[in-house]
Write a protein that holds these residues in place. Structure first.
Motif, mmCIF file in Angstrom:
data_model
loop_
_atom_site.group_PDB
_atom_site.id
_atom_site.type_symbol
_atom_site.label_atom_id
_atom_site.label_comp_id
_atom_site.label_asym_id
_atom_site.label_seq_id
_atom_site.Cartn_x
_atom_site.Cartn_y
_atom_site.Cartn_z
ATOM 1 N N TYR A 187 35.636 45.646 50.343
ATOM 2 C CA TYR A 187 34.512 45.184 49.339
ATOM 3 C C TYR A 187 33.051 45.705 49.908
ATOM 4 C CZ TYR A 187 37.879 41.974 47.574
ATOM 5 O OH TYR A 187 39.179 41.591 46.936
ATOM 6 N N TYR A 188 32.845 46.875 49.394
ATOM 7 C CA TYR A 188 31.605 47.610 49.629
ATOM 8 C C TYR A 188 31.145 48.354 48.569
ATOM 9 C CZ TYR A 188 34.659 51.535 50.607
ATOM 10 O OH TYR A 188 35.631 52.509 50.355
ATOM 11 N N ALA A 189 29.881 49.034 48.520
ATOM 12 C CA ALA A 189 29.250 49.690 47.531
ATOM 13 C C ALA A 189 28.320 50.620 48.201
ATOM 14 C CB ALA A 189 28.886 49.179 46.278
ATOM 15 N N ILE A 190 27.674 51.762 47.629
ATOM 16 C CA ILE A 190 26.535 52.528 48.047
ATOM 17 C C ILE A 190 25.497 52.353 46.649
ATOM 18 C CG2 ILE A 190 25.697 54.644 48.685
ATOM 19 C CD1 ILE A 190 28.009 55.399 50.222
ATOM 20 N N THR A 191 24.509 52.265 46.809
ATOM 21 C CA THR A 191 23.456 52.224 45.617
ATOM 22 C C THR A 191 23.330 53.526 45.279
ATOM 23 O OG1 THR A 191 21.523 52.009 47.095
ATOM 24 C CG2 THR A 191 22.589 49.905 46.295
ATOM 25 N N GLY A 192 23.109 53.423 43.795
ATOM 26 C CA GLY A 192 22.856 54.918 43.210
ATOM 27 C C GLY A 192 21.422 55.226 43.060
ATOM 28 N N ALA A 193 21.059 56.257 42.353
ATOM 29 C CA ALA A 193 19.547 56.201 42.325
ATOM 30 C C ALA A 193 18.672 55.287 41.844
ATOM 31 C CB ALA A 193 19.393 57.759 41.371
ATOM 32 N N ASP A 194 19.181 54.374 40.789
ATOM 33 C CA ASP A 194 18.699 53.410 40.335
ATOM 34 C C ASP A 194 18.470 51.944 41.245
ATOM 35 O OD1 ASP A 194 21.209 52.720 40.136
ATOM 36 O OD2 ASP A 194 21.083 52.304 37.918
ATOM 37 N N GLY A 195 19.394 52.014 42.565
ATOM 38 C CA GLY A 195 19.167 51.011 43.351
ATOM 39 C C GLY A 195 20.522 49.887 43.033
ATOM 40 N N LYS A 196 21.330 50.230 42.114
ATOM 41 C CA LYS A 196 22.131 49.500 41.673
ATOM 42 C C LYS A 196 23.675 49.437 42.217
ATOM 43 C CE LYS A 196 20.067 48.767 37.079
ATOM 44 N NZ LYS A 196 20.141 48.788 35.593
ATOM 45 N N PHE A 197 24.262 48.170 42.144
ATOM 46 C CA PHE A 197 25.768 48.082 42.792
ATOM 47 C C PHE A 197 26.734 47.368 42.250
ATOM 48 C CE2 PHE A 197 23.424 44.902 45.361
ATOM 49 C CZ PHE A 197 24.395 43.954 45.422
ATOM 50 N N THR A 198 27.951 47.357 42.133
ATOM 51 C CA THR A 198 29.046 46.697 41.665
ATOM 52 C C THR A 198 30.009 46.575 43.030
ATOM 53 O OG1 THR A 198 28.289 47.099 39.382
ATOM 54 C CG2 THR A 198 30.290 46.129 39.777
ATOM 55 N N ILE A 199 30.378 45.331 43.066
ATOM 56 C CA ILE A 199 31.623 44.932 43.947
ATOM 57 C C ILE A 199 32.448 44.185 43.153
ATOM 58 C CG2 ILE A 199 32.410 44.018 45.997
ATOM 59 C CD1 ILE A 199 29.723 44.467 47.417
ATOM 60 N N THR A 200 33.775 44.636 42.940
ATOM 61 C CA THR A 200 34.683 44.048 42.020
ATOM 62 C C THR A 200 35.664 43.237 42.681
ATOM 63 O OG1 THR A 200 35.998 46.008 41.426
ATOM 64 C CG2 THR A 200 33.932 45.891 40.145
ATOM 65 N N ASP A 201 36.470 42.565 41.805
ATOM 66 C CA ASP A 201 37.771 41.975 42.146
ATOM 67 C C ASP A 201 37.740 41.111 43.744
ATOM 68 O OD1 ASP A 201 39.336 42.717 40.092
ATOM 69 O OD2 ASP A 201 39.797 44.607 41.115
ATOM 70 N N VAL A 202 36.587 40.066 43.763
ATOM 71 C CA VAL A 202 36.231 39.361 44.934
ATOM 72 C C VAL A 202 37.129 38.042 44.514
ATOM 73 C CG1 VAL A 202 34.454 38.488 46.349
ATOM 74 C CG2 VAL A 202 34.011 40.814 45.034
ATOM 75 N N PRO A 203 37.789 37.800 45.444
ATOM 76 C CA PRO A 203 38.475 36.513 45.245
ATOM 77 C C PRO A 203 37.352 35.386 45.167
ATOM 78 C CG PRO A 203 39.579 37.689 47.088
ATOM 79 C CD PRO A 203 38.450 38.278 46.579
ATOM 80 N N PRO A 204 37.349 34.364 44.478
ATOM 81 C CA PRO A 204 36.506 33.171 44.388
ATOM 82 C C PRO A 204 36.248 32.643 45.840
ATOM 83 C CG PRO A 204 38.077 32.983 42.652
ATOM 84 C CD PRO A 204 38.634 33.970 43.419
ATOM 85 N N GLY A 205 34.884 32.355 46.126
ATOM 86 C CA GLY A 205 34.878 31.800 47.545
ATOM 87 C C GLY A 205 33.259 32.261 47.839
ATOM 88 N N THR A 206 32.984 31.600 49.094
ATOM 89 C CA THR A 206 31.696 32.080 49.700
ATOM 90 C C THR A 206 31.708 32.891 50.939
ATOM 91 O OG1 THR A 206 30.775 29.845 49.079
ATOM 92 C CG2 THR A 206 29.714 31.208 50.721
#
Length: 240
Positions: A187-206
């Protein structure tokens, strides 16, 4: 719901542990039911500081004097090459399919990639330049690897077996710097040139979410993920 994350002065112990390479609990991969998505953008609103680089040798490969930013920020304040990840995730989605061994390449007196995230395990260090590089990696102040590569095309395998931040420099060219973030879950990401990121398929929770960049250091924040829904974040980095 959109949340604004700001730098905290007291990072929890788990974040600090992750930065110095403390062993983590084994991650259990499996199907995720009702996973959510974390969608966000990392921004930096301060004046971008720079450093002066004055190569004192090998200038035909390394280039001449120049100013380089200490943080890559676009016109919309998005930060490129920031790393965002979740800590203490016991189980969840499978790791990405394993391709070739991750590489750290010395190319024109720079590390390529300058920032990368890898699973604990093997790493190949490569010299693409026609002169000596001495590539040195550290967990904090502790050496993770230290290798001389005098020959162009040389490749040396090593392993980074512990999660944490590994800073890379070259003992022969002191201005060179790179970063490898060794993670214990996917569950990690590196931001692109626009600073955006997405982390998918995260089990519900905190979870504890960490955003990090070499100038600003780590930022951590609790984030709650709902089943089948996106959680939208704007992460604001600040100078230490």
């Amino acid at each position: 719901m959109k949340k604004l994350l700001t730098l905290t002065t007291g990072l929890v112990a788990i974040v600090l542990a992750g930065m110095i390479g403390v062993p983590a609990q084994a991650y259990e991969a499996g199907p995720v039911t009702g996973g959510g998505t974390i969608v966000g953008k990392v921004v930096f609103n301060d004046v971008v500081p720079t450093r002066k680089i004055i190569p004192n040798k090998d200038v035909e490969v390394c280039g001449g004097p120049r100013e380089e930013p200490l943080i890559e920020v676009g016109t919309d304040k998005g930060v490129q090459n920031a790393v965002v990840y979740l800590v203490e995730v016991a189980k969840g989605k499978a790791w990405p399919a394993q391709g070739k061994t991750p590489e750290l390449t010395n190319h024109k007196c720079r590390f390529e990639p300058e920032v990368q995230v890898i699973r604990a395990g093997p790493l190949d260090v490569v010299n693409d330049d026609p002169m000596l590089h001495n590539t040195h990696g550290y967990y904090g102040k502790r050496t993770a690897f230290n290798m001389a590569l005098p020959n162009q095309g040389q490749r040396i395998p090593t392993e980074l077996t512990r999660p944490g931040t590994v800073r890379i420099d070259c003992d022969a060219h002191g201005w060179m710097e790179g970063w490898i973030y060794v993670v214990d879950n996917p569950y990690y990401a590196i931001t692109g040139a626009d600073g955006k990121f997405t982390i998918t398929d995260v089990p519900p929770g905190t979870y504890n979410l960490v955003a990090i960049q070499s100038l600003t250091g780590p930022l951590q924040q609790s984030v709650t993920v709902a089943a089948g829904k996106p959680t939208n974040l704007t992460v604001e980095l600040k100078k230490q």
